[in-house]
Design a protein around this motif. Structure first.
Motif, short mmCIF file in Angstrom:
data_model
loop_
_atom_site.label_atom_id
_atom_site.label_comp_id
_atom_site.label_asym_id
_atom_site.label_seq_id
_atom_site.Cartn_x
_atom_site.Cartn_y
_atom_site.Cartn_z
N VAL A 264 -6.94 1.12 -6.64
CA VAL A 264 -6.67 2.56 -6.74
C VAL A 264 -7.81 3.27 -6.02
N ARG A 265 -7.44 4.18 -5.09
CA ARG A 265 -8.48 4.85 -4.30
C ARG A 265 -8.18 6.33 -4.14
N HIS A 266 -9.24 7.07 -3.95
CA HIS A 266 -9.17 8.48 -3.54
C HIS A 266 -8.39 9.36 -4.51
N LEU A 267 -8.51 9.11 -5.80
CA LEU A 267 -7.83 9.97 -6.78
C LEU A 267 -8.55 11.31 -6.84
N ALA B 109 -0.97 19.22 -5.38
CA ALA B 109 -1.84 19.32 -6.55
C ALA B 109 -2.83 18.18 -6.66
N GLY B 110 -2.47 17.01 -6.11
CA GLY B 110 -3.35 15.86 -6.24
C GLY B 110 -2.94 14.73 -5.32
N VAL B 111 -3.84 13.75 -5.20
CA VAL B 111 -3.67 12.62 -4.29
C VAL B 111 -4.16 11.35 -4.97
N CYS B 112 -3.49 10.24 -4.70
CA CYS B 112 -3.96 8.93 -5.16
C CYS B 112 -3.46 7.87 -4.19
N GLY B 113 -4.36 6.97 -3.79
CA GLY B 113 -3.99 5.91 -2.88
C GLY B 113 -3.99 4.55 -3.55
N LEU C 7 -0.10 10.27 -11.06
CA LEU C 7 -0.46 9.67 -9.77
C LEU C 7 -0.87 8.21 -9.95
N VAL C 8 -1.72 7.94 -10.91
CA VAL C 8 -2.18 6.56 -11.12
C VAL C 8 -1.03 5.69 -11.59
N TRP C 9 -0.14 6.22 -12.44
CA TRP C 9 1.03 5.42 -12.86
C TRP C 9 1.93 5.10 -11.68
N SER C 10 2.03 6.01 -10.72
CA SER C 10 2.81 5.71 -9.51
C SER C 10 2.19 4.55 -8.75
N ALA C 11 0.86 4.56 -8.65
CA ALA C 11 0.16 3.45 -7.99
C ALA C 11 0.34 2.16 -8.77
N ILE C 12 0.25 2.22 -10.09
CA ILE C 12 0.43 1.02 -10.92
C ILE C 12 1.84 0.46 -10.74
N ASP C 13 2.84 1.33 -10.79
CA ASP C 13 4.24 0.87 -10.63
C ASP C 13 4.44 0.15 -9.31
N LYS C 14 3.89 0.70 -8.24
CA LYS C 14 4.02 0.06 -6.93
C LYS C 14 3.22 -1.25 -6.91
N ALA C 15 2.01 -1.21 -7.47
CA ALA C 15 1.14 -2.40 -7.46
C ALA C 15 1.77 -3.57 -8.19
N ARG C 16 2.51 -3.32 -9.26
CA ARG C 16 3.14 -4.40 -10.04
C ARG C 16 4.03 -5.28 -9.16
N GLU D 174 0.82 -1.21 0.00
CA GLU D 174 0.00 0.00 0.00
C GLU D 174 0.86 1.27 0.00
N ALA D 175 0.26 2.35 -0.49
CA ALA D 175 0.94 3.65 -0.50
C ALA D 175 -0.10 4.74 -0.73
N LEU D 176 0.22 5.92 -0.24
CA LEU D 176 -0.56 7.12 -0.54
C LEU D 176 0.40 8.11 -1.17
N PHE D 177 0.05 8.56 -2.39
CA PHE D 177 0.92 9.44 -3.15
C PHE D 177 0.33 10.84 -3.24
N GLY D 178 1.21 11.82 -3.24
CA GLY D 178 0.83 13.20 -3.49
C GLY D 178 1.62 13.73 -4.67
N ALA D 179 1.00 14.58 -5.46
CA ALA D 179 1.67 15.27 -6.56
C ALA D 179 1.91 16.70 -6.10
N TRP D 180 3.15 17.11 -6.13
CA TRP D 180 3.54 18.43 -5.63
C TRP D 180 4.07 19.31 -6.75
N LEU D 181 3.64 20.56 -6.75
CA LEU D 181 4.21 21.59 -7.60
C LEU D 181 4.82 22.59 -6.63
N GLU D 182 6.13 22.47 -6.46
CA GLU D 182 6.86 23.20 -5.43
C GLU D 182 6.26 22.86 -4.07
N LYS D 183 5.64 23.81 -3.35
CA LYS D 183 5.10 23.51 -2.02
C LYS D 183 3.59 23.29 -2.02
#
Length: 161
Positions: A85-88, A66-70, A103-112, A54-63
């Motif tokens: 994939v949850r909470h996109l 911008a987005g979240v995906c679990g 964000l979803v590709w980050s989840a896919i990469d971890k899920a693999r 499992e993981a929770l990812f955030g997309a950051w533009l500087e500080k």
């Protein structure tokens, strides 16, 4: 001159970060409650994104967040280990910049590395988004609209030659 797409950094996220609260409030005002649910489940310990895979990812533009995906072990699948994939959610100012895809590709990469299958349930308006990423529509399941078959994760222990 072409407009330059902002560069987002994807990294693990702790919902206790103050930037998460601002994004959750934005989502709530839009009528999307997934980040409020995520925050509540994090706070009461129901979902801390801390199980194997499992993981929770955030997309950051500087500080700015911008987005979240679990990525979770799918709680709706009994008897087999699948990811979900949850909470996109992507903030309004950052949409159409590829943030959701990243964000979803980050989840896919971890899920693999952990799951043979990745599920999601989305609103009909997002069906094309998931299908463009390689998810296939699922018929007749209450808790999944789309599924992606992944390479089987390696088994633990000694591998045969």
């Amino acid at each position: 001159m072409l407009a330059r797409t902002p560069r987002y950094r994807i990294k693990r996220l702790d919902p206790d970060h103050e930037a998460f609260a601002a994004l959750a409030e934005e989502s709530r005002k839009e009528g999307f409650w997934m980040l409020v649910t995520l925050a509540n489940n994090w706070e009461d310990g129901r979902n801390r994104f801390d199980k194997r895979g499992e993981a929770l990812f955030g997309a950051w533009l500087e500080k700015e967040l911008a987005g979240v995906c679990g990525l979770n072990v799918d709680p709706y699948v009994k008897g087999r280990r699948e990811g979900r994939v949850r909470h996109l959610y992507v903030g309004t100012a950052h949409r159409m910049n590829g943030v959701g895809r990243q964000l979803v590709w980050s989840a896919i990469d971890k899920a693999r590395k952990h799951f043979p299958v990745l599920n999601t349930r989305s609103a009909q308006t997002a069906f094309g988004f998931y299908e463009a990423l390689g998810f296939e529509p699922v018929e007749g399941e209450e808790f999944a609209t789309h599924r992606m078959r992944l390479a089987r994760p390696p088994t633990r222990g000694r591998q045969g030659n």
